[in-house]
Design a protein around this motif. Structure first.
Motif, PDB file in Angstrom:
ATOM      1  N   LEU A 485      10.588  -7.568  65.984  1.00  0.00           N
ATOM      2  CA  LEU A 485       9.781  -8.555  67.125  1.00  0.00           C
ATOM      3  C   LEU A 485      10.851  -8.883  67.874  1.00  0.00           C
ATOM      4  N   PRO A 486      11.255  -8.040  69.108  1.00  0.00           N
ATOM      5  CA  PRO A 486      12.186  -8.460  69.598  1.00  0.00           C
ATOM      6  C   PRO A 486      11.735  -9.539  70.999  1.00  0.00           C
ATOM      7  N   ASP A 487      10.276  -9.687  71.092  1.00  0.00           N
ATOM      8  CA  ASP A 487       9.895 -10.775  71.965  1.00  0.00           C
ATOM      9  C   ASP A 487       9.779 -12.197  71.015  1.00  0.00           C
ATOM     10  N   GLY A 488       9.917 -12.146  69.609  1.00  0.00           N
ATOM     11  CA  GLY A 488       9.859 -13.150  68.848  1.00  0.00           C
ATOM     12  C   GLY A 488       8.443 -13.534  68.744  1.00  0.00           C
ATOM     13  N   VAL A 489       8.419 -14.658  67.833  1.00  0.00           N
ATOM     14  CA  VAL A 489       7.012 -15.034  67.307  1.00  0.00           C
ATOM     15  C   VAL A 489       6.930 -16.329  66.707  1.00  0.00           C
ATOM     16  N   SER A 490       5.810 -17.021  66.955  1.00  0.00           N
ATOM     17  CA  SER A 490       5.531 -18.278  66.665  1.00  0.00           C
ATOM     18  C   SER A 490       5.510 -18.509  65.104  1.00  0.00           C
ATOM     19  N   ALA A 491       5.698 -19.682  64.600  1.00  0.00           N
ATOM     20  CA  ALA A 491       5.566 -19.892  63.176  1.00  0.00           C
ATOM     21  C   ALA A 491       4.311 -19.563  62.701  1.00  0.00           C
ATOM     22  N   SER A 492       3.368 -19.840  63.598  1.00  0.00           N
ATOM     23  CA  SER A 492       1.671 -19.663  62.958  1.00  0.00           C
ATOM     24  C   SER A 492       1.483 -18.239  62.870  1.00  0.00           C
ATOM     25  N   GLU A 493       1.678 -17.736  64.110  1.00  0.00           N
ATOM     26  CA  GLU A 493       1.681 -16.164  63.940  1.00  0.00           C
ATOM     27  C   GLU A 493       2.476 -15.464  62.883  1.00  0.00           C
ATOM     28  N   LEU A 494       3.464 -15.918  62.389  1.00  0.00           N
ATOM     29  CA  LEU A 494       4.088 -15.215  61.471  1.00  0.00           C
ATOM     30  C   LEU A 494       3.612 -15.290  60.020  1.00  0.00           C
ATOM     31  N   LEU A 551       1.837  -4.408  60.435  1.00  0.00           N
ATOM     32  CA  LEU A 551       1.065  -3.322  61.466  1.00  0.00           C
ATOM     33  C   LEU A 551      -0.396  -3.841  61.511  1.00  0.00           C
ATOM     34  N   ASN A 552      -0.952  -4.367  60.682  1.00  0.00           N
ATOM     35  CA  ASN A 552      -2.575  -4.444  61.163  1.00  0.00           C
ATOM     36  C   ASN A 552      -2.481  -5.709  62.055  1.00  0.00           C
ATOM     37  N   CYS A 553      -1.762  -6.533  62.076  1.00  0.00           N
ATOM     38  CA  CYS A 553      -1.562  -7.617  63.169  1.00  0.00           C
ATOM     39  C   CYS A 553      -1.638  -7.126  64.441  1.00  0.00           C
ATOM     40  N   HIS A 554      -0.568  -6.294  64.593  1.00  0.00           N
ATOM     41  CA  HIS A 554      -0.420  -5.523  66.030  1.00  0.00           C
ATOM     42  C   HIS A 554      -1.460  -4.534  66.268  1.00  0.00           C
ATOM     43  N   LEU A 555      -2.103  -3.704  65.288  1.00  0.00           N
ATOM     44  CA  LEU A 555      -3.058  -3.027  65.599  1.00  0.00           C
ATOM     45  C   LEU A 555      -4.387  -3.743  66.066  1.00  0.00           C
ATOM     46  N   ALA A 556      -4.582  -4.911  65.739  1.00  0.00           N
ATOM     47  CA  ALA A 556      -5.448  -5.750  66.315  1.00  0.00           C
ATOM     48  C   ALA A 556      -5.279  -6.238  67.586  1.00  0.00           C
ATOM     49  N   LEU A 557      -4.050  -6.481  67.964  1.00  0.00           N
ATOM     50  CA  LEU A 557      -3.635  -6.656  69.261  1.00  0.00           C
ATOM     51  C   LEU A 557      -3.994  -5.565  70.453  1.00  0.00           C
ATOM     52  N   THR A 558      -3.835  -4.349  69.851  1.00  0.00           N
ATOM     53  CA  THR A 558      -4.067  -3.378  70.663  1.00  0.00           C
ATOM     54  C   THR A 558      -5.450  -3.137  71.014  1.00  0.00           C
ATOM     55  N   THR A 559      -6.542  -3.255  70.208  1.00  0.00           N
ATOM     56  CA  THR A 559      -7.873  -3.056  70.327  1.00  0.00           C
ATOM     57  C   THR A 559      -8.269  -3.767  71.509  1.00  0.00           C
ATOM     58  N   ASN A 574      -2.352 -11.178  79.878  1.00  0.00           N
ATOM     59  CA  ASN A 574      -0.836 -11.904  79.372  1.00  0.00           C
ATOM     60  C   ASN A 574      -0.463 -11.862  78.052  1.00  0.00           C
ATOM     61  N   ARG A 575      -1.572 -12.084  77.064  1.00  0.00           N
ATOM     62  CA  ARG A 575      -1.304 -11.960  75.618  1.00  0.00           C
ATOM     63  C   ARG A 575      -0.931 -10.675  75.334  1.00  0.00           C
ATOM     64  N   ILE A 576      -1.464  -9.456  75.871  1.00  0.00           N
ATOM     65  CA  ILE A 576      -0.812  -8.339  75.508  1.00  0.00           C
ATOM     66  C   ILE A 576       0.583  -8.152  76.074  1.00  0.00           C
ATOM     67  N   LEU A 577       0.848  -8.425  77.448  1.00  0.00           N
ATOM     68  CA  LEU A 577       2.073  -8.254  78.054  1.00  0.00           C
ATOM     69  C   LEU A 577       3.201  -9.131  77.376  1.00  0.00           C
ATOM     70  N   SER A 578       2.789 -10.495  76.924  1.00  0.00           N
ATOM     71  CA  SER A 578       3.905 -11.035  76.321  1.00  0.00           C
ATOM     72  C   SER A 578       4.523 -10.574  74.789  1.00  0.00           C
ATOM     73  N   ARG A 579       3.397  -9.631  74.357  1.00  0.00           N
ATOM     74  CA  ARG A 579       3.944  -8.979  73.144  1.00  0.00           C
ATOM     75  C   ARG A 579       4.073  -7.699  73.178  1.00  0.00           C
ATOM     76  N   ILE A 580       4.256  -6.941  74.247  1.00  0.00           N
ATOM     77  CA  ILE A 580       4.082  -5.635  74.409  1.00  0.00           C
ATOM     78  C   ILE A 580       5.532  -4.951  73.724  1.00  0.00           C
ATOM     79  N   ALA A 581       6.683  -5.466  73.767  1.00  0.00           N
ATOM     80  CA  ALA A 581       7.907  -5.285  72.997  1.00  0.00           C
ATOM     81  C   ALA A 581       7.688  -5.319  71.301  1.00  0.00           C
ATOM     82  N   ASN A 582       7.040  -6.101  71.132  1.00  0.00           N
ATOM     83  CA  ASN A 582       6.518  -6.262  69.423  1.00  0.00           C
ATOM     84  C   ASN A 582       6.082  -5.107  69.124  1.00  0.00           C
ATOM     85  N   ILE A 583       4.696  -5.033  69.731  1.00  0.00           N
ATOM     86  CA  ILE A 583       3.651  -4.001  69.507  1.00  0.00           C
ATOM     87  C   ILE A 583       4.461  -2.546  69.579  1.00  0.00           C
ATOM     88  N   SER A 584       5.282  -2.334  70.568  1.00  0.00           N
ATOM     89  CA  SER A 584       5.844  -1.038  70.588  1.00  0.00           C
ATOM     90  C   SER A 584       6.794  -0.717  69.675  1.00  0.00           C
TER      91      SER A 584
END
Length: 1071
Positions: A485-494, A551-559, A574-584
């Motif tokens: 996760l190069p973009d980082g993640v909040s504790a709740s998302e973790l 993986l499942n968490c980030h697949l949900a983002l791409t849908t 913006n929710r996608i853009l702020s996490r695009i490096a993590n998703i990738s």
């Protein structure tokens, strides 16, 4: 006494330049002189003779190759050649005796440069300019000849003065050597007497070299970005009698270096003098070892077994003391000895007049110590400027190396990583280091031996071996997850990315205490620095069970990505853009696995244009194609092939014919599927990509046909947004093929459909859409081709507002739109605004790796440089773009690069060279079925101007007529105007003032209100030429003054020079 060489220099220069009578000077064989000058210009190792010889040859060639013979210019060039030959031969004879002052006062070279510039301008003038300057040219030549004679006199006088100074300097050097020898003898004697008289019997608990701080590490010589931290620490250590501070941070962040810099700070030296001590606690594990190391560092003569004895030894030293305990986590970290070590430290800092600096890995300070408040914050990575300065200082890599920023980014500016990589850069280029990094990652960062200060891997592993981490099993899992996760993640998302959330809070806390992870101030996201992420992926791999919830968490983002792209809800985008490096990063790992899943491949397709937002994301398509092939899913393979043609052809450039084959293969797969709306949409998308392949091959009719078929499918399936996208793309192809009337009609239909189906044309962030932005952009392009420039910037800026809001600044469409706006502003003469747009576009597109668009930016920046008069910079950029087009195998775009190269050569007075470039540009345009289209017409405009300069008026007339016909067909008013002006120039050469004036006036009426300043200025200047030939001086001056005002507004160097020259000529004519 003068050296023989200096005497020879003076006598030869003076004799050669002044002693020859005029009649003897004229007898010299000019052809022999020119051969000698050419030899010196090409082979002389001395820059000054080489320079003036080159200028003399250039002056002679210019004078004797002009279209019309000019006796005065030829006479001056002969005089220049003979005199320059005399000076060069004299300087070649004496070589090393040429003084710096003689070269610095290069009056002869400046005079020659002035003559060369004047003759070059004079040779390239047309009939109008020659007529206007007829009364002043001879006077100017006489002035130049007088200036040249004066420069010879000054040169001879300088040579004499240089010889006198040389003699004086030699005498002075002899005296200085004698004085220096006497002083050295005296100093050695005094030093010996001092040594003999020293009292070596002085007794003390601490020996002398400790007071003199000979045992301290030397101050850091390469030290950037920590000044404010050091100043804060120094202030805390000096504002009270006794102070204790802790320097905290992760391994390799520079704690030891900062502590040493503090020790050597002038204020610290002044306060503590010789009572400064540095104790390395590396490999110390208990109190006894620590006490022994302190005793050894202080070089105590009597052993100290207790803290009380150490206190007594310290008390015998007068004045305040400063003790650095470096790497203090070594004795403090083990649980078994932590309390004992903290007690020892508390006793140590309580000693009278003893201040302590502790450096420790982590963000936790030992208990029991009254640390100075406010606490110093844990050290962070260097800022970009400090990291670059550090790297350049160690490696000597150029400051502006194009790969340096990327290299520092992958290191996250961690000081140890930067220093180790910079050390490697002494043998490898930054580009090579990036390639090695992709293969070896952190293992490459070492100096051949392994310790925490010489190997990044060792430094990271020391932190991971902390006992505090081993007590929390979830800490290891958190590190594995964060490494993706190069973009980082909040504790709740973790928490959503793990199966068992028990102990997560405690594990996060201990990771922060050890300073392996950190929390971003603004976003409160938990992050790992890049080198640690790379190390963990290599040495602490994640297993399938641990990776599955991630993986499942980030697949949900791409849908949600397709809806976010098409939606007006910017929060979703913006929710996608702020996490695009993590998703990738997560998807990349999933696609590379032995058994990639279909959902992971589909997720890549779902991202759509969001892949433009990240340089990591654009790598996913090739991986998805490979994964689809491995699992045998031909439909997904076809989808990915079409997506690659759409998204990454500029990142992984291939010949268009190869892309065409892939799209045709994808279409064959779709044709074998059972018919459905979904399959029809896939076919329509593939047809659109096939049209793009035809476009890149300049196959215009097949491109239009494919798009029309695609549009029909979208209309039949009521996919109106996709239909709008296809219509917009059709407009672009029609524009590029020169069919502007059709393009305008299609664009009007597209806008009508957008309104009919509620695609709002509003530009506000809350209502705009990418479809609306595309409409604005394409309408602006149509107006650009129609030369309605006054309307274009507002449409482009509306498109930019929407793209910025939806896609973000670092997206491909936003960068491309900036390029288009920059081109328009450049054409309008708003060069400062244009350069700002283009510079920003260059940063975005290079970051995304968009080679094709980036090279267009480079070409446009070259045009701005040319407009401002910087021909060399312009030619550099034009040739770079030409080379890139060759690499991309884009033959038609090579024509676009050659046209401005020809213009630049024209500005340099190299008319034959300019003709060659423009002719080749026309040939390339015709090769790709572009006959009678805009690019060929632009090349012919250049050929017309070159033809006038070369006296080929018949050829020039043909080219201007043909160009005018093409531009008329394309409704290009600017091109028509330039063709009319060119024909007017030819008629002016033939003396047909009435017709030329009518053409210039018609051109002005045509473009007066389209918003291109230099066009208005050029027409006004041409009308001034007619008035001048009609001897209407007052009217001519009015035209020239208005022309100059417009050229000033356009920031056009060449127009300004031409207008001023004409005004000066009028003044001379009146006089």
């Amino acid at each position: 006494m003068l050296p023989p060489n200096s005497k020879t220099l003076n006598s030869q220069v003076v004799r050669s330049t002044n002693s020859l009578p005029p009649e003897d000077r004229g007898i010299m064989d000019t052809s022999i002189v020119l051969q000698g000058l050419k030899s010196i210009a090409s082979t002389s190792p001395l820059p000054y003779p080489q320079g003036i010889a080159s200028l003399a040859v250039l002056i002679h060639d210019t004078a004797f190759t002009a279209r019309a013979r000019d006796q005065a210019a030829e006479s001056l060039s002969n005089r220049v050649a003979e005199t320059t030959w005399a000076i060069c031969t004299a300087l070649e004879d004496v070589r090393d005796a040429v003084s710096e002052e003689l070269i610095r006062n290069n009056v002869v070279q400046r005079a020659l440069e002035s003559i060369s510039t004047h003759l070059k301008k004079r040779a390239g003038r047309g009939a109008v300019s020659k007529f206007l300057r007829a009364s002043s040219d001879d006077a100017e030549l006489r002035n130049f000849e007088e200036d040249f004679e004066r420069s010879i006199d000054v040169f001879s006088l300088t040579a004499k003065v240089a010889n006198i100074r040389l003699s004086s300097r030699l005498t002075r050097n002899v005296c200085q050597r004698d004085d220096a020898l006497a002083q050295a003898i005296s100093h050695a004697y005094e030093e010996q007497q001092t040594l003999i008289g020293d009292n070596v019997g002085e007794q003390s608990t601490i020996v002398r070299n400790a007071f003199d701080c000979f045992s301290l590490p030397p101050p850091p010589h390469i030290f950037f970005g920590r000044l404010s931290f050091v100043e804060s620490a120094v202030e805390q250590l000096t504002d009270s009698e006794q102070s204790s501070i802790a320097i905290l941070g992760m391994g390799g962040i520079g704690k030891t270096t900062v502590a040493i810099a503090i020790l050597h700070h002038p204020d610290i030296v002044q306060r503590f003098g010789g009572n400064r001590f540095f104790v390395s606690c590396d490999k110390i594990t208990n109190r006894e070892m620590l006490l022994s190391k302190i005793q050894k560092t202080l070089e105590l003569t009597a052993p100290t077994r207790t803290i009380a004895e150490l206190s007594e030894a310290f008390s015998s030293v007068r004045g305040p003391k400063l003790l650095v305990l470096d790497n203090f986590e070594s004795p403090w970290e083990p649980n078994a000895t932590r309390v004992e070590i903290e007690s020892f430290l508390a006793r140590l800092v309580s000693m009278t007049h003893v201040s302590v600096i502790v450096t420790m890995r982590g963000a936790e300070r030992p208990l029991g110590v009254k640390w100075h408040r406010p606490f110093l914050p844990p050290l962070q990575s260097l800022d970009s400027d400090a990291a670059r300065r550090t790297f350049v200082a160690i490696s000597d890599v150029p400051w502006d190396d194009e790969d340096l920023s990327t290299l520092l980014d992958v290191l996250d500016n961690v000081p140890l990583a930067v220093a180790l990589m910079a050390n490697l850069a002494q043998q490898y280029s930054c580009a090579e280091l990036l390639r090695i990094w992709k293969a070896e990652k952190t293992s490459m960062l070492n100096r051949g031996f392994y310790s925490r200060l010489s190997s990044l891997d060792v430094s990271i592993q020391v932190s991971l071996n902390s006992e505090r981490l081993s007590a929390h099993p979830n800490a290891s899992l958190i590190l594995k997850i964060l490494s993706f996760l190069p973009d980082g993640v909040s504790a709740s998302e973790l928490n959503e990315m793990v199966r068992d959330r028990k102990g997560m809070i405690a594990a996060i806390t201990v990771l922060r205490q050890v300073a392996i992870i950190y929390e971003e101030t603004l976003t409160t996201r938990l992050r790992l620095l890049s080198p640690i992420r790379e190390y963990l992926q290599e040495h602490l791999p994640i297993n399938a069970e641990e990776f599955s919830p991630l993986l499942n968490c980030h697949l949900a983002l791409t849908t949600a990505a397709p809806a976010a792209e098409a939606s007006k809800d910017l929060d979703k985008a913006n929710r996608i853009l702020s996490r695009i490096a993590n998703i990738s990063t997560v998807l990349e790992y999933a696609l590379k696995s032995e058994q990639p899943s279909e959902p992971a491949i589909q997720a890549v397709l779902n991202l759509g244009s969001f892949t433009f937002a990240s340089s990591i994301a654009v790598q996913l398509i090739p991986l998805a194609i490979s994964a689809a092939q491995r699992i045998g899913n031909r439909t997904l393979e076809a989808d990915c092939l079409v997506a690659r043609c759409h998204r990454v052809s500029s990142v992984f450039p291939k010949h268009p014919s190869e892309d065409k084959k892939e799209v045709l293969y994808a279409l064959s797969i779709y044709e074998g599927l059972e018919s459905s709306v979904q399959v029809e949409l896939k076919v329509a998308r593939a047809l659109g990509m096939l049209a793009d392949c035809h476009r890149r091959l300049a196959e215009w009719d097949p491109a239009v046909d494919c798009l029309q078929r695609s549009i029909a499918v979208y209309a039949r399936t009521r996919s109106f947004k996709r239909q709008l996208d296809a219509l917009s793309y059709l407009v672009g192809i029609l524009q590029e093929s020169g069919r502007l009337n059709e393009a305008q009609r299609v664009m009007i239909d597209a806008l009508s459909m957008a309104r009919r189906h509620e695609f709002p044309p509003s530009t506000t962030a809350s209502h705009g859409s990418l479809e609306t932005a595309a409409c604005y952009a394409h309408l602006g392009r149509v107006y650009t081709e129609r030369f309605l420039y006054v309307l274009v910037p507002s449409y482009f800026k509306k498109a930019l507002e929407i793209q910025l809001a939806v896609l973000g600044e670092n997206s491909g469409p936003y960068g491309l739109q900036l390029l288009l706006l920059g081109d328009v502003l450049q054409n309008m003469g708003r060069l400062t605004e244009a350069k700002e747009c283009l510079d920003k576009a260059y940063r975005i597109l290079t970051r995304l790796g968009s080679i094709d668009f980036t090279v267009n930016v480079v070409r446009s920046l070259g045009q701005i440089a040319l407009d401002r008069g910087d021909v060399q910079e312009a030619l550099t950029k034009f040739h770079v773009s030409l080379r890139c087009y060759e690499d991309l195998n884009w033959r038609n775009w090579k024509a676009i690069a050659l046209i401005p190269i020809g213009e630049a050569e024209y500005r340099r007075g190299n008319y034959a060279t300019a003709w060659t470039h423009h002719a080749e540009a026309r040939r390339l345009a015709r090769l790709d079925n572009r006959t009678n289209l805009i690019w060929e017409a632009r090349a012919m405009l250049g050929l017309g101007r070159d033809g006038i300069a070369l006296g080929r008026y018949a050829d020039a007339t043909t080219f201007f007529v043909l160009s005018g016909v093409i531009h008329r067909k394309a409704c290009s008013r600017g091109g028509i105007m330039e063709s009319l002006v060119g024909l007017g120039d030819i008629l002016l050469e033939y003396g047909d003032l009435v017709t030329s004036k009518a053409l210039f006036q018609a051109a002005l009426d045509m473009i007066r209100y389209i918003g291109i300043r230099r066009y208005v200025a050029e027409c006004l200047m041409k009308l001034g030429d007619v008035a001048a030939l009609e001897e209407k001086v007052s009217l001519a001056r009015d035209y020239y003054e208005r022309s100059l005002a417009w050229y000033n507004r356009a920031e056009n160097f060449w127009g300004q020079e031409s207008s001023r020259e004409r005004l000066d000529s009028l003044v001379c004519k009146l006089v």
